[in-house]
Write a protein that holds these residues in place. Structure first.
Motif, PDB file in Angstrom:
ATOM      1  N   UNK A 238       0.834  -1.201   0.000  1.00 49.57           N
ATOM      2  CA  UNK A 238       0.000   0.000   0.000  1.00 49.57           C
ATOM      3  C   UNK A 238       0.871   1.255   0.000  1.00 49.57           C
ATOM      4  N   UNK A 239       1.930   1.239   0.809  1.00 48.06           N
ATOM      5  CA  UNK A 239       2.839   2.383   0.893  1.00 48.06           C
ATOM      6  C   UNK A 239       3.501   2.651  -0.453  1.00 48.06           C
ATOM      7  N   UNK A 240       4.002   1.605  -1.091  1.00 49.18           N
ATOM      8  CA  UNK A 240       4.684   1.772  -2.374  1.00 49.18           C
ATOM      9  C   UNK A 240       3.716   2.258  -3.458  1.00 49.18           C
ATOM     10  N   UNK A 241       2.495   1.745  -3.416  1.00 46.89           N
ATOM     11  CA  UNK A 241       1.502   2.161  -4.392  1.00 46.89           C
ATOM     12  C   UNK A 241       1.158   3.646  -4.212  1.00 46.89           C
ATOM     13  N   UNK A 242       1.020   4.066  -2.931  1.00 40.75           N
ATOM     14  CA  UNK A 242       0.627   5.432  -2.638  1.00 40.75           C
ATOM     15  C   UNK A 242       1.734   6.428  -2.958  1.00 40.75           C
ATOM     16  N   UNK A 243       2.978   6.020  -2.756  1.00 46.63           N
ATOM     17  CA  UNK A 243       4.097   6.936  -2.970  1.00 46.63           C
ATOM     18  C   UNK A 243       4.743   6.745  -4.341  1.00 46.63           C
ATOM     19  N   UNK A 244       4.108   5.933  -5.196  1.00 49.51           N
ATOM     20  CA  UNK A 244       4.622   5.668  -6.554  1.00 49.51           C
ATOM     21  C   UNK A 244       6.032   5.118  -6.491  1.00 49.51           C
ATOM     22  N   UNK A 245       6.239   4.235  -5.514  1.00 52.01           N
ATOM     23  CA  UNK A 245       7.567   3.645  -5.334  1.00 52.01           C
ATOM     24  C   UNK A 245       7.897   2.603  -6.360  1.00 52.01           C
ATOM     25  N   UNK A 246       6.890   2.123  -7.106  1.00 48.95           N
ATOM     26  CA  UNK A 246       7.173   1.145  -8.135  1.00 48.95           C
ATOM     27  C   UNK A 246       6.101   1.244  -9.196  1.00 48.95           C
TER      28      UNK A 246
END
Length: 246
Positions: A238-246
């Motif tokens: 969820x964190x990566x999706x929200x921060x456009x980490x990948x």
């Protein structure tokens, strides 16, 4: 500049009475190294104006430091210093506890102990606990509400239950021929909600298909499967999706 309000009052450099109601720990807590763990906690009580018989001994015992109470802190390991920092933070029974990376330097058993301690403080003493950490699985195991900070700004504040309700369960598999696998999923099984990722990874989000059906269809169409299992999105996803980490 912004402002801080604690317990309904603005925080100033002279908010001594308000700060007495707060306990805190930074990632690498510091102490008087020549003094013992017990002496460090006693002096903390002095400048906090907290006098309760047996409180230091109880805090040391809660953090498994009773046997090291008379040992100079310079001889403590990193994990022991972290536990002493937490003991100091909870010593004066704060209403608000602010912890920065509280499991730093701890082994799995120590991390589990801290999780249980924080749950106890919240449930039994009504302590409000704010934890800052980059170890998301640890946060996921103890938090009620998540605040995601990205590039210095709060990106999202959300309850962990809301994340769990939004979480997508999916089947993840690895195949040797992802192009042919995608053809089988779409043409033979009639699936549309799946995603082909790099290195032969495929995630299938359709709820009406079983792993047995997928394996059988691939076997019939000569698609080799090297791994397969059911998964669900984590807080890290969820964190990566929200921060456009990948």
């Amino acid at each position: 500049m912004g402002s801080i309000e604690l317990f309904g009052k603005p925080l100033t450099p002279k908010s001594y009475e308000v700060l007495r109601r707060v306990g805190s720990i930074i990632e690498f807590p510091t102490f008087y190294e020549h003094m013992t763990g017990y002496e460090n906690l006693r002096i903390h009580c002095e400048y906090m104006g907290f006098y309760q018989h047996g409180s230091v001994d109880k805090a040391l015992e809660m953090l498994d430091l009773a046997e090291a109470a008379k040992t100079p802190v310079r001889n403590y390991s990193l994990g022991m210093k972290e536990r002493l920092g937490i003991a100091r933070a909870i010593l004066c029974k704060p209403e608000l506890l602010i912890l920065d990376e509280p499991t730093n330097g701890l082994d799995p058993a120590g991390m589990k102990q801290i999780r249980e301690l924080l749950r106890m403080l919240s449930a039994e003493q009504g302590t409000t606990i704010v934890v800052s950490s980059h170890i998301l699985p640890e946060i996921e195991s103890i938090a009620d509400t998540i605040g995601i900070i990205h590039r210095g700004r709060v990106k999202k504040e959300i309850g962990l239950k809301e994340i769990e309700e939004m979480s997508l369960a999916y089947i993840e598999l690895t195949v040797e021929n992802p192009e042919r696998a995608a053809y089988v999923l779409a043409d033979k099984l009639g699936l549309a909600n799946f995603k082909v990722i790099d290195d032969g990874f495929i995630r299938i989000y359709d709820e009406g298909v079983t792993t047995e059906e997928i394996v059988k269809a691939f076997a019939s169409n000569e698609v080799a499967v090297t791994s397969l299992g059911r998964k669900a999105e984590t807080l890290e996803d969820y964190f990566l999706k929200l921060t456009a980490g990948r």
